[in-house]
Design a protein around this motif. Structure first.
Motif: not given
Length: 274
Positions: A143-144, A147, A150-151, A184, A215-216, A219-220
Motif C-alpha cells: 500500500i505504501a 501511495l 501515486l504521489f 491528501v 489518494g485519500t 489508498v488511505i
C-alpha cells in the motif's frame, strides 16, 4: 542462607505483579508528566525551581526502585532484558540516572517526557494495541509503495502543469510533494491551493479531485482497513487465549474435585471396613 535469594526473588516477583503496585507506578508516571508540563511555564518554574528539582529526584528514585524490583523478580534475572518493553523502560530510567545533573539538559528533558510512554509498557491492553499496529507494517508495504507511486506521478504532473502559475506550491517536485501531502490531508486544499489556480487553469479541479479520490478515499482507507483488520485479529486471539486459560482452569478444578472424591471414597471404604 541458600534459600534467601529465592525468597527475595519471589517477593519481588509478587510485588511487581501486584495490581496495586502497577497502579501506583502508573499514577507516578502521570504525575511526573503533569510536573514536566508545569515546568514549561517559565514564571512557575523559576518561582519553584528547587521544588521541581527535588520532585524530579524523587521520581527518579521511585522509577529506579521499580526497575530494580522488576529485575530482581524476573526468572532468571537476565530474563527481564528479553522483553522489548522492559528494555525500553530500563533505557529511559538508566538514561535519566546517567544524565542527571549533566550538561545535556535538552536531551534529559526529552528522556523525561518519554517516561509518559511507559504507560504503554505498564498497561497490557495498550501493549496489545501497539503490537497490533506494528503487525500491520509488513502488510502496509504494498500500500505504501502504491501511495508513493501515486504521489510521484501527480507531483511530476503538478510541477509541469502549475509550476509557472503557482511556484510557491508547485515550483519544484519536492515542493509539489509537500503540497500534495497537504491536499491528501484535506487541509485547506480547495480555498488555499486549488481555487487560486482556477483563474488561469479552469481544468485544475480535475487534477485535484482525481488525486483526492485515489489518494485519500482509496489508498488511505486501505491503510485504515489493514489496521482495523489486524486489531480485530488481535482481539480474537486474545479472546481465544482467555478461553483456553479458562478451559485449563476448569480442567484443573475438575481434576482436583475428582481427587477429592476419590480420597473421600477411600476414607468411606476404610471406615466401613472397620
Amino acid at each position: 542462607m541458600a534459600s534467601f535469594p529465592i525468597t527475595l526473588r519471589e517477593r519481588c516477583h509478587t510485588l511487581a505483579e501486584n495490581p496495586r503496585f502497577k497502579n501506583f507506578i502508573i499514577a507516578m508516571i502521570i504525575l511526573n508528566a503533569i510536573v514536566i508540563g508545569m515546568e514549561t511555564y517559565p514564571s512557575l518554574y523559576l518561582s519553584f525551581q528547587k521544588g521541581f528539582y527535588l520532585i524530579e529526584k524523587i521520581f527518579i528514585i521511585i522509577f529506579t526502585i521499580e526497575i530494580l524490583i522488576r529485575i530482581a523478580g524476573s526468572r532468571p534475572c537476565y530474563g527481564f532484558f528479553k522483553d522489548g518493553w522492559n528494555l525500553f523502560d530500563f533505557f529511559i530510567v538508566a538514561s535519566s540516572l546517567v544524565l542527571a545533573g549533566g550538561h545535556f539538559v535538552s536531551v534529559l528533558r526529552i528522556l523525561r517526557i518519554l517516561r509518559v510512554l511507559r504507560t504503554i509498557s505498564i498497561i497490557p491492553s495498550l501493549q496489545r494495541m501497539i503490537g497490533a499496529l506494528l503487525a500491520t507494517i509488513p502488510a502496509m508495504g504494498n500500500i505504501a509503495f502504491l501511495l508513493g507511486l501515486l504521489f510521484y506521478v501527480f507531483s511530476v504532473m503538478g510541477t509541469i502543469f502549475f509550476g509557472s502559475i503557482s511556484p510557491e506550491y508547485f515550483g519544484s517536485m519536492h515542493v509539489t510533494l509537500l503540497t500534495l501531502f497537504q491536499v491528501v490531508t484535506l487541509e485547506s486544499w480547495a480555498s488555499g491551493v486549488m481555487r487560486p489556480l482556477l483563474g488561469e487553469s479552469p481544468w485544475a479541479w480535475l487534477y485535484f479531485v482525481s488525486f483526492i479520490l485515489m489518494g485519500t478515499f482509496i489508498v488511505i482507507n486501505l491503510f485504515i482497513g489493514v489496521i482495523v483488520n489486524n486489531m480485530q485479529e488481535s482481539q480474537a486471539q486474545e479472546q481465544e487465549c482467555t478461553r483456553q486459560l479458562e478451559a485449563e482452569a476448569l480442567k484443573q478444578e475438575l481434576a482436583e474435585m475428582k481427587a477429592l472424591l476419590l480420597e473421600l471414597n477411600r476414607k468411606v471404604s476404610s471406615g466401613s471396613g472397620r
